[in-house]
Design a protein around this motif. Sequence first.
Motif, PDB file in Angstrom:
ATOM      1  N   ARG A 110       0.839  -1.205   0.000  1.00 20.46           N
ATOM      2  CA  ARG A 110       0.000   0.000   0.000  1.00 20.46           C
ATOM      3  C   ARG A 110       0.873   1.253   0.000  1.00 20.46           C
ATOM      4  NH1 ARG A 110      -3.121  -3.337   3.171  1.00 20.46           N
ATOM      5  NH2 ARG A 110      -2.266  -2.564   5.125  1.00 20.46           N
ATOM      6  N   LEU A 111       1.938   1.232   0.793  1.00 17.62           N
ATOM      7  CA  LEU A 111       2.851   2.373   0.821  1.00 17.62           C
ATOM      8  C   LEU A 111       3.481   2.582  -0.552  1.00 17.62           C
ATOM      9  CD1 LEU A 111       4.394   4.625   2.219  1.00 17.62           C
ATOM     10  CD2 LEU A 111       6.062   2.900   2.961  1.00 17.62           C
ATOM     11  N   ALA A 112       3.923   1.514  -1.176  1.00 16.30           N
ATOM     12  CA  ALA A 112       4.530   1.619  -2.502  1.00 16.30           C
ATOM     13  C   ALA A 112       3.545   2.214  -3.502  1.00 16.30           C
ATOM     14  CB  ALA A 112       5.018   0.250  -2.977  1.00 16.30           C
ATOM     15  N   ALA A 113       2.285   1.796  -3.440  1.00 16.86           N
ATOM     16  CA  ALA A 113       1.268   2.322  -4.350  1.00 16.86           C
ATOM     17  C   ALA A 113       1.038   3.809  -4.104  1.00 16.86           C
ATOM     18  CB  ALA A 113      -0.035   1.539  -4.199  1.00 16.86           C
ATOM     19  N   CYS A 114       0.993   4.202  -2.838  1.00 20.65           N
ATOM     20  CA  CYS A 114       0.803   5.618  -2.513  1.00 20.65           C
ATOM     21  C   CYS A 114       1.977   6.454  -3.003  1.00 20.65           C
ATOM     22  CB  CYS A 114       0.653   5.806  -1.001  1.00 20.65           C
ATOM     23  SG  CYS A 114      -0.911   5.218  -0.346  1.00 20.65           S
ATOM     24  N   LEU A 115       3.182   5.970  -2.772  1.00 21.39           N
ATOM     25  CA  LEU A 115       4.369   6.714  -3.206  1.00 21.39           C
ATOM     26  C   LEU A 115       4.416   6.841  -4.724  1.00 21.39           C
ATOM     27  CD1 LEU A 115       7.049   5.219  -0.783  1.00 21.39           C
ATOM     28  CD2 LEU A 115       5.969   7.479  -0.646  1.00 21.39           C
ATOM     29  N   GLU A 116       4.026   5.787  -5.401  1.00 17.98           N
ATOM     30  CA  GLU A 116       4.023   5.801  -6.870  1.00 17.98           C
ATOM     31  C   GLU A 116       3.056   6.848  -7.411  1.00 17.98           C
ATOM     32  OE1 GLU A 116       5.287   4.783 -10.601  1.00 17.98           O
ATOM     33  OE2 GLU A 116       6.082   3.975  -8.730  1.00 17.98           O
ATOM     34  N   ALA A 117       1.959   7.083  -6.687  1.00 19.28           N
ATOM     35  CA  ALA A 117       0.939   8.027  -7.144  1.00 19.28           C
ATOM     36  C   ALA A 117       1.275   9.479  -6.816  1.00 19.28           C
ATOM     37  CB  ALA A 117      -0.408   7.656  -6.525  1.00 19.28           C
ATOM     38  N   MET A 118       2.280   9.714  -5.986  1.00 19.21           N
ATOM     39  CA  MET A 118       2.612  11.069  -5.549  1.00 19.21           C
ATOM     40  C   MET A 118       3.406  11.843  -6.598  1.00 19.21           C
ATOM     41  SD  MET A 118       3.690  10.715  -1.596  1.00 19.21           S
ATOM     42  CE  MET A 118       2.561  10.127  -0.378  1.00 19.21           C
ATOM     43  N   ALA A 119       3.193  13.138  -6.578  1.00 20.96           N
ATOM     44  CA  ALA A 119       3.968  14.049  -7.426  1.00 20.96           C
ATOM     45  C   ALA A 119       5.370  14.200  -6.822  1.00 20.96           C
ATOM     46  CB  ALA A 119       3.276  15.413  -7.482  1.00 20.96           C
ATOM     47  N   PRO A 120       6.335  14.616  -7.624  1.00 20.76           N
ATOM     48  CA  PRO A 120       7.704  14.764  -7.122  1.00 20.76           C
ATOM     49  C   PRO A 120       7.822  15.651  -5.878  1.00 20.76           C
ATOM     50  CG  PRO A 120       7.719  14.879  -9.506  1.00 20.76           C
ATOM     51  CD  PRO A 120       6.274  14.845  -9.071  1.00 20.76           C
ATOM     52  N   GLY A 121       7.062  16.728  -5.816  1.00 20.86           N
ATOM     53  CA  GLY A 121       7.112  17.599  -4.653  1.00 20.86           C
ATOM     54  C   GLY A 121       6.624  16.905  -3.393  1.00 20.86           C
ATOM     55  N   GLU A 129       8.676  15.892   0.155  1.00 17.13           N
ATOM     56  CA  GLU A 129       8.203  16.153   1.515  1.00 17.13           C
ATOM     57  C   GLU A 129       8.180  14.877   2.348  1.00 17.13           C
ATOM     58  OE1 GLU A 129       4.536  18.344   1.769  1.00 17.13           O
ATOM     59  OE2 GLU A 129       5.100  19.618   0.088  1.00 17.13           O
ATOM     60  N   VAL A 130       7.725  13.786   1.765  1.00 19.84           N
ATOM     61  CA  VAL A 130       7.683  12.507   2.474  1.00 19.84           C
ATOM     62  C   VAL A 130       9.106  12.058   2.818  1.00 19.84           C
ATOM     63  CG1 VAL A 130       7.137  10.040   2.226  1.00 19.84           C
ATOM     64  CG2 VAL A 130       5.477  11.765   1.520  1.00 19.84           C
ATOM     65  N   ALA A 131      10.031  12.214   1.880  1.00 19.30           N
ATOM     66  CA  ALA A 131      11.416  11.824   2.133  1.00 19.30           C
ATOM     67  C   ALA A 131      12.028  12.651   3.260  1.00 19.30           C
ATOM     68  CB  ALA A 131      12.242  11.966   0.855  1.00 19.30           C
ATOM     69  N   ALA A 132      11.749  13.935   3.270  1.00 19.90           N
ATOM     70  CA  ALA A 132      12.273  14.805   4.334  1.00 19.90           C
ATOM     71  C   ALA A 132      11.693  14.402   5.684  1.00 19.90           C
ATOM     72  CB  ALA A 132      11.964  16.261   4.026  1.00 19.90           C
ATOM     73  N   ALA A 133      10.405  14.120   5.726  1.00 17.71           N
ATOM     74  CA  ALA A 133       9.767  13.702   6.981  1.00 17.71           C
ATOM     75  C   ALA A 133      10.332  12.362   7.454  1.00 17.71           C
ATOM     76  CB  ALA A 133       8.250  13.604   6.795  1.00 17.71           C
TER      77      ALA A 133
END
Length: 62
Positions: free
Chosen positions: A9-20, A24-28
């Motif tokens: 589920r996490l992989a699917a969510c990350l795949e759907a996210m825009a680069p920006g 933000e997720v990577a920084a968090a």
Amino acid sequence: MACHGDRQRLAACLEAMAPGQLAEVAAAARLVSAAADQALAGKVRDGGAPPPAPASACRTAP
């Protein structure tokens, strides 16, 4: 501990996210990781061991 389904589920969510959003997720995630490292270092320094992982943190859907 994450279940295989959680990771999917996490992989699917990350795949759907825009680069920006991904930035933000990577920084968090880096902040959370640093905080966890500090907490663990404090426990080790103080002679305490981290709590054991639960036998199974995964739940199956009904």
